[in-house]
Scaffold this active site. Structure first.
Site, mmCIF file in Angstrom:
data_model
loop_
_atom_site.group_PDB
_atom_site.id
_atom_site.type_symbol
_atom_site.label_atom_id
_atom_site.label_comp_id
_atom_site.label_asym_id
_atom_site.label_seq_id
_atom_site.Cartn_x
_atom_site.Cartn_y
_atom_site.Cartn_z
ATOM 1 N N GLU A 110 3.645 14.788 -8.810
ATOM 2 C CA GLU A 110 2.499 14.084 -8.256
ATOM 3 C C GLU A 110 2.932 13.405 -6.969
ATOM 4 O O GLU A 110 4.113 13.154 -6.776
ATOM 5 C CB GLU A 110 2.019 12.999 -9.246
ATOM 6 C CG GLU A 110 1.586 13.561 -10.577
ATOM 7 C CD GLU A 110 1.434 12.471 -11.651
ATOM 8 O OE1 GLU A 110 1.337 11.285 -11.291
ATOM 9 O OE2 GLU A 110 1.439 12.833 -12.824
ATOM 10 N N LYS A 112 3.422 10.208 -4.648
ATOM 11 C CA LYS A 112 3.607 8.775 -4.915
ATOM 12 C C LYS A 112 2.749 8.020 -3.916
ATOM 13 O O LYS A 112 3.058 7.953 -2.739
ATOM 14 C CB LYS A 112 5.077 8.392 -4.773
ATOM 15 C CG LYS A 112 5.355 6.982 -5.241
ATOM 16 C CD LYS A 112 6.841 6.763 -5.452
ATOM 17 C CE LYS A 112 7.132 5.443 -6.139
ATOM 18 N NZ LYS A 112 6.884 4.289 -5.311
ATOM 19 N N ASP A 114 1.052 4.999 -2.053
ATOM 20 C CA ASP A 114 1.605 3.713 -1.677
ATOM 21 C C ASP A 114 0.486 2.685 -1.540
ATOM 22 O O ASP A 114 -0.168 2.602 -0.516
ATOM 23 C CB ASP A 114 2.357 3.872 -0.351
ATOM 24 C CG ASP A 114 3.429 2.822 -0.208
ATOM 25 O OD1 ASP A 114 3.691 2.115 -1.194
ATOM 26 O OD2 ASP A 114 3.985 2.703 0.891
ATOM 27 N N TYR A 222 -3.281 8.161 -12.234
ATOM 28 C CA TYR A 222 -2.213 9.115 -12.513
ATOM 29 C C TYR A 222 -1.592 9.034 -13.899
ATOM 30 O O TYR A 222 -0.689 9.800 -14.203
ATOM 31 C CB TYR A 222 -1.094 8.988 -11.478
ATOM 32 C CG TYR A 222 -0.604 7.574 -11.273
ATOM 33 C CD1 TYR A 222 -0.847 6.924 -10.082
ATOM 34 C CD2 TYR A 222 0.088 6.911 -12.267
ATOM 35 C CE1 TYR A 222 -0.417 5.632 -9.885
ATOM 36 C CE2 TYR A 222 0.516 5.624 -12.079
ATOM 37 C CZ TYR A 222 0.267 4.984 -10.890
ATOM 38 O OH TYR A 222 0.690 3.714 -10.706
ATOM 39 N N LYS A 309 12.138 9.957 -3.060
ATOM 40 C CA LYS A 309 11.693 9.322 -1.823
ATOM 41 C C LYS A 309 11.895 10.262 -0.642
ATOM 42 O O LYS A 309 12.978 10.815 -0.468
ATOM 43 C CB LYS A 309 12.501 8.028 -1.594
ATOM 44 C CG LYS A 309 12.202 6.934 -2.615
ATOM 45 C CD LYS A 309 10.802 6.375 -2.419
ATOM 46 C CE LYS A 309 10.428 5.343 -3.453
ATOM 47 N NZ LYS A 309 10.630 3.983 -3.078
ATOM 48 N N CYS A 403 29.672 -21.640 4.580
ATOM 49 C CA CYS A 403 28.272 -21.510 4.168
ATOM 50 C C CYS A 403 27.354 -22.110 5.239
ATOM 51 O O CYS A 403 27.539 -23.241 5.643
ATOM 52 C CB CYS A 403 28.058 -22.226 2.835
ATOM 53 S SG CYS A 403 26.333 -22.256 2.333
ATOM 54 N N CYS A 406 25.579 -25.365 3.540
ATOM 55 C CA CYS A 406 26.266 -26.578 3.109
ATOM 56 C C CYS A 406 27.670 -26.712 3.700
ATOM 57 O O CYS A 406 28.354 -27.700 3.465
ATOM 58 C CB CYS A 406 26.325 -26.656 1.583
ATOM 59 S SG CYS A 406 27.464 -25.463 0.869
ATOM 60 N N CYS A 421 29.128 -18.634 -1.690
ATOM 61 C CA CYS A 421 29.344 -20.049 -1.472
ATOM 62 C C CYS A 421 29.592 -20.641 -2.856
ATOM 63 O O CYS A 421 28.730 -20.566 -3.725
ATOM 64 C CB CYS A 421 28.117 -20.693 -0.841
ATOM 65 S SG CYS A 421 28.170 -22.489 -0.943
ATOM 66 N N CYS A 427 24.847 -26.810 -3.110
ATOM 67 C CA CYS A 427 24.337 -26.059 -1.965
ATOM 68 C C CYS A 427 22.809 -25.914 -2.128
ATOM 69 O O CYS A 427 22.351 -25.364 -3.122
ATOM 70 C CB CYS A 427 25.029 -24.696 -1.963
ATOM 71 S SG CYS A 427 24.587 -23.640 -0.601
HETATM 72 P P1 AMP Z 1 8.444 1.408 -7.694
HETATM 73 O O1 AMP Z 1 7.476 0.293 -7.416
HETATM 74 O O2 AMP Z 1 9.097 1.965 -6.474
HETATM 75 O O3 AMP Z 1 9.362 1.124 -8.822
HETATM 76 O O4 AMP Z 1 7.564 2.629 -8.176
HETATM 77 C C1 AMP Z 1 6.702 2.489 -9.258
HETATM 78 C C2 AMP Z 1 5.298 2.440 -8.753
HETATM 79 O O5 AMP Z 1 4.931 3.643 -8.116
HETATM 80 C C3 AMP Z 1 4.319 2.309 -9.857
HETATM 81 O O6 AMP Z 1 4.159 0.996 -10.282
HETATM 82 C C4 AMP Z 1 3.061 2.821 -9.208
HETATM 83 O O7 AMP Z 1 2.375 1.743 -8.633
HETATM 84 C C5 AMP Z 1 3.536 3.695 -8.073
HETATM 85 N N1 AMP Z 1 3.049 5.064 -8.132
HETATM 86 C C6 AMP Z 1 2.438 5.698 -7.124
HETATM 87 N N2 AMP Z 1 2.108 6.936 -7.449
HETATM 88 C C7 AMP Z 1 2.492 7.144 -8.725
HETATM 89 C C8 AMP Z 1 2.403 8.245 -9.631
HETATM 90 N N3 AMP Z 1 1.876 9.413 -9.290
HETATM 91 N N4 AMP Z 1 2.920 8.075 -10.873
HETATM 92 C C9 AMP Z 1 3.492 6.902 -11.238
HETATM 93 N N5 AMP Z 1 3.599 5.833 -10.416
HETATM 94 C C10 AMP Z 1 3.103 5.943 -9.169
HETATM 95 ZN ZN ZN Z 2 26.526 -23.396 0.388
#
Ligand code: AMP
Ligand code: ZN
Length: 695
Positions: A110, A112, A114, A222, A309, A403, A406, A421, A427
Site C-alpha cells: 500500500e 504510505k 502522509d 487502510y 521509505k 554543558c 550549566c 552532562c 542542570c
Molecule cells: P510511523 O508514524 O512512521 O511509525 O508510521 C506509522 C503510520 O503510518 C501509521 O500510524 C499511519 O498513520 C501511517 N500510514 C500511512 N499509510 C499507511 C498504510 N497504508 N498502512 C498503515 N499505516 C499507514
Molecule cells: Zn548541564
C-alpha cells in the site's frame, strides 16, 4: 409524501451523491442541484427536530464547537511501523518472517499516506467516533471535526457490515487543496502553511468544526480492526471496506514475495510525483490474518508490517553555526544551524549532527556548504560536506567540553557515542526533563500538571526534583501566573492520586537511563521491591578489615570493597534474562548515588508504591523460571494473555523455535513446517490446557 419519508429519501439521495463525488471521484449531480437539495433537507430537519440523525448529510457543514478534546483509550492499540530503506532490509525482514510463518508469504503493498492517523468507529453501520493516534494507547476524540470530512461515510452500505468495528486510516490534505488554501492565505497576507501533513493534523484539532468543514481534507482508509471480522486476509479486508463505502485507495496491490514488493516500490518511487497527495513510502503487510496473528507485535510495531521509505530529497546549504542541546537525560546533541532552505515543501533551518563521531567522520565545520536530507526522521540530517566549496580559513570543529546550560564538564563513557552532562540533579533541562518524565502518562500519570507547569514550578524554585512534588502545598502554587484555583486543586489531587501507581511504573518514572517501560517491569517482577533492588550483595572476608589498622590502607580497602560490591551487583543484575550490561551499569550507578538515595527515601516516606502489590504478587510466580516458550496457532485465550501469563510466571516467550526452546504450546491450525521443526529439535509440545496446568 409525509415529512419523515421525505427527509429519509433526501438523505439517501444526498448520501449517494456524496459517495460518488468524494469517494469515487465521480460526480452524479451538479453542485447547484446538490446545494438546493441540501437546503431543502436542512429546512425539513429544522421543522422536524424529532427526526434528528447524527448521520444526516447536513451535519457535514459543521458548526459544533469543541473547547477541549476528550482523551479516549484505544480499544486496539495504534502501533507505529518499522522502517526499511533498502532491498536488503526487506530481505532481512522476510527471513525473520519465515522463522515464524510457514510457506510462501503473500504481501499487500500500500502507499504510505502522509497525513494524520485516525481511527474511526462504527456501530450498526453508523459512524460513531473518531480518535487521533495520540501516543498509541490513547488519543483525542475528534468526532465532530471528522464528521465534516465528506469522504468519511456516516452511514455504511451493504448487509454484511459487522455490528461493531474500527477502521484506521489517514486524514490527508491533497496537494490541490493545500495550494488553494495557501493562495487564499497569501491574498490575506497571512503566513503560509508549511506542508500538507501539519495542516491536516492541525485541522483535526480546530475548535470550530465549521472551519474544518471548509478544508478540503480527505480520509483514506487502510486497516480494519475488531473481532470476528468477515474476511481472512488484509486484501479482502480492503475490498470489504471499499464495498461498505470507505475511500480505500486503489493503488494497493497483492504481490508474491519480496520481488513483487520491489516492483511495486520501484514503480511508485517514480509515479508518486503524479499522485494527488503526499506519500513518503510504501507499507507492506503480510496478507493472511492468521499469519499476522502468529507474528504479533513488538513493543512498538507489528511484526507483520513494514514501511519502506523512499529515498529522500537532498539539497545543499551553508552551515552557519554548530550549537549544543541538552536533553532530558543529559545527552548532548550537536545541532547544525543552517541557512534556511526548502526540502520537500518544508523550510529547514536546523539539522541534527548526532554526535562527536559523526562530526569527525564527515569533518563537518562551521562555514561549510553541506548536503542536507530529510529522511525517515522528522529532523533533517547532514549527509556530506561539499569540500570544493570549503572556505580557506576553515578550522576543524572542536567539540564542546562543557554543558551549554550549566557549565559542567561533559563526560563520555567508553563505547558510547553521546556526550553527557553529569549534573543530573542541577542542570535545568535535566531537572525539568526528569520531572516531566516522572509525571508522564506511562509513569506516574499525574493529571493536572502539564510541561509548562513543570517549567513554572522549577523556575519559581518550588521544586528541584520529583520528590519535591509531594511537599507542594496549595498555597504555594496558587500565586503562580495563570494558575486558577481549580487547576491548583486538580494538581494537588493528581499528585495525591499518583501514590497508588504500581511499583513498576514508579521505577520507570525514576528515569534511570536505559530503564524503559519494559525493563522496569522486568526489574519489578524480579526484585518485587525497591529495597530488594537496592540491596547490595554481601561480600565474603568481611573480617579482613579488623586486622587493618593503617587508615590509608583501610580507605583503599574500602574503595576496593565498594568496587567489588558494585561488580557483584552488576553481575546479579546482568544475570536477569534480557538485562544487559549497559542497563545493569546504569542501575548500579543510580542506586549507589547518595543524591538519588535521598530522593528515593523521600518518595518512600511520601507513600509511593515501592513494592509489588498483593494482587501482583499472587498472580506471579517463578514456576516457569528459566523456561523458554514458543506459541503457535490459534488459542482459546488471546495470545497476549497467554504471553503475559508465561512472563508473569517467570518464563520467556520467543517467536521462533530453536534448540533453546523448552516448550512449544500448540494451538489450532499450527503450520506443518513448524511442527516438523519442533519434532526435529525434539521440543516438547503441549496444549493450552497442559500449559495452564503448569502454572
Ligand atoms: P510511523 O508514524 O512512521 O511509525 O508510521 C506509522 C503510520 O503510518 C501509521 O500510524 C499511519 O498513520 C501511517 N500510514 C500511512 N499509510 C499507511 C498504510 N497504508 N498502512 C498503515 N499505516 C499507514
Ligand atoms: Zn548541564
Amino acid at each position: 409524501m409525509d415529512p419523515k419519508t421525505q427527509i429519509e429519501s433526501l438523505r439517501a439521495e444526498l448520501r449517494d451523491h456524496n459517495y460518488n463525488y468524494y469517494v469515487r471521484d465521480d460526480s452524479s449531480i451538479s453542485d447547484f442541484e446538490f446545494d438546493k437539495k441540501l437546503e431543502q433537507l436542512k429546512t425539513l430537519e429544522a421543522a422536524h427536530p424529532e427526526y434528528y440523525d447524527a448521520s444526516s448529510p447536513t451535519v457535514r457543514v459543521g458548526g459544533e464547537v469543541t473547547k477541549n478534546f476528550n482523551t479516549v483509550k484505544h480499544i486496539n492499540r495504534m502501533y507505529s511501523l518499522d522502517n526499511s530503506y533498502s532491498l536488503e532490509d526487506l530481505q532481512d525482514w522476510e527471513k525473520r518472517l519465515h522463522k515464524i510463518v510457514d510457506g510462501e508469504v503473500q504481501y499487500v503493498c500500500e502507499l504510505k499516506y502522509d497525513g494524520a492517523s485516525i481511527s474511526l468507529h462504527y456501530e450498526n453501520g453508523k459512524f460513531v467516533q473518531a480518535v487521533t493516534r495520540g501516543d498509541g494507547t490513547q488519543g483525542d476524540d475528534v468526532t465532530t471535526n471528522v464528521r465534516t470530512i465528506k469522504s468519511v461515510p456516516l452511514q455504511l452500505k451493504g448487509n454484511d457490515v459487522p455490528a461493531k468495528f474500527e477502521i484506521r486510516g489517514e486524514i490527508v490534505l491533497p496537494w490541490d487543496g493545500f495550494h488553494k488554501m495557501n493562495e487564499e492565505r497569501e491574498e490575506q497576507g497571512l503566513e503560509l502553511y508549511r506542508n500538507p501533513r501539519n495542516t491536516a493534523s492541525g485541522s483535526l484539532k480546530l475548535q470550530d468544526s465549521a472551519v474544518v468543514a471548509t478544508r478540503p481534507l480527505e480520509c483514506l482508509l487502510y486497516q480494519l480492526a475488531g473481532e470476528n471480522l468477515p474476511y481472512k486476509t488484509q486484501f479482502d479486508g480492503l475490498e470489504a471496506a471499499r464495498k461498505w463505502g470507505f475511500k480505500v485507495p486503489p493503488q494497493s496491490k497483492l504481490v508474491d514475495g519480496i520481488d513483487g514488493v520491489l516492483e511495486f516500490v520501484n514503480h511508485w518511487d517514480v509515479k508518486r510525483k503524479n499522485l494527488p497527495y503526499e506519500t513518503d513510502g510504501v507499507v507492506i503487510k503480510v496478507n493472511k490474518l492468521q499469519n499476522q496473528e502468529e507474528l504479533g507485535f513488538t513493543a512498538k510495531a507489528p511484526r507483520w508490517a513494514m514501511a519502506y521509505k523512499f529515498s529522500a530529497e537532498q539539497v545543499s546549504t551553508r552551515l552557519e553555526e554548530i550549537t549544543y542541546q541538552v536533553g532530558r537525560t543529559g545527552a548532548i546533541t550537536p545541532v547544525a544551524n543552517l541557512e534556511p532552505v526548502e526540502i520537500s515543501g518544508t523550510t529547514v533551518k536546523r539539522a541534527s549532527l548526532h554526535n562527536a563521531d559523526q562530526i569527525e567522520k564527515l569533518d563537518i565545520r562551521e562555514g561549510d556548504e553541506v548536503f542536507v536530507e530529510k529522511g525517515g526522521e522528522i529532523i533533517p540530517k547532514i549527509v556530506a560536506v561539499d569540500l570544493l566549496k570549503r572556505p580557506e580559513n576553515s578550522k576543524p570543529t572542536v567539540y564542546a567540553t562543557n554543558c551549554p546550560e550549566c557549565g559542567t564538564e561533559l563526560i563520555r563513557k567508553e563505547g558510547e557515542a553521546q556526550h553527557y552532562c553529569p549534573n543530573d540533579m542541577g542542570c535545568p533541562p535535566q531537572v525539568k526533563g526528569r520531572i516531566q518524565h516522572f509525571i508522564s502518562r506511562k509513569a506516574m500519570d499525574i493529571d493536572g500538571i502539564g510541561s509548562e507547569t513543570v517549567d513554572q514550578l522549577v523556575e519559581a524554585g518550588l521544586i528541584k526534583n520529583y520528590a519535591d512534588l509531594y511537599d507542594l502545598q496549595f498555597e504555594q502554587i496558587i500565586p503562580l501566573e495563570r494558575m486558577a484555583e481549580k487547576s491548583a486543586k486538580n494538581m494537588i489531587a493528581g499528585i495525591e492520586a499518583s501514590k497508588k501507581i504500581p511499583f513498576e511504573r514508579v521505577l520507570f518514572g525514576l528515569g534511570i537511563r536505559y530503564v524503559g517501560e519494559t525493563v522496569a517491569k522486568k526489574l519489578a517482577r524480579h526484585y518485587k521491591s525497591m529495597d530488594a533492588l537496592m540491596t547490595m550483595p554481601e561480600l565474603e572476608n568481611q573480617e579482613q578489615d579488623l586486622f587493618n589498622n593503617d587508615s590509608n590502607e583501610s580507605a583503599d580497602n574500602n574503595t576496593e570493597r565498594s568496587r567489588s560490591v558494585k561488580a557483584e551487583k552488576l553481575q546479579q543484575l546482568s544475570a536477569i534474562p534480557e538485562i544487559g550490561e549497559r542497563i545493569a551499569e546504569s542501575v548500579v550507578e543510580f542506586i549507589t548515588d547518595p543524591l538519588h538515595l535521598e530522593v528515593i527515601e523521600r518518595l518512600k516516606a511520601a507513600g509511593l508504591q515501592f513494592s509489588l502489590s498483593e494482587e501482583q504478587l499472587s498472580n506471579t510466580s517463578d514456576a516457569l523460571a528459566g523456561k523458554s516458550f514458543v506459541i503457535s496457532g490459534v488459542f482459546e485465550m488471546s495470545r497476549n494473555d497467554l504471553k503475559k501469563m508465561i512472563e508473569d510466571n517467570g518464563g520467556k516467550v520467543s517467536s521462533s523455535l530453536s534448540s533453546k526452546t523448552d516448550y512449544l504450546i500448540r494451538g489450532e491450525n499450527m503450520g506443518p513446517s513448524k511442527l516438523e521443526k519442533a519434532e526435529k529439535l525434539e521440543i516438547k509440545m503441549i496444549s493450552e490446557q497442559e500449559f495452564l496446568a503448569m502454572v
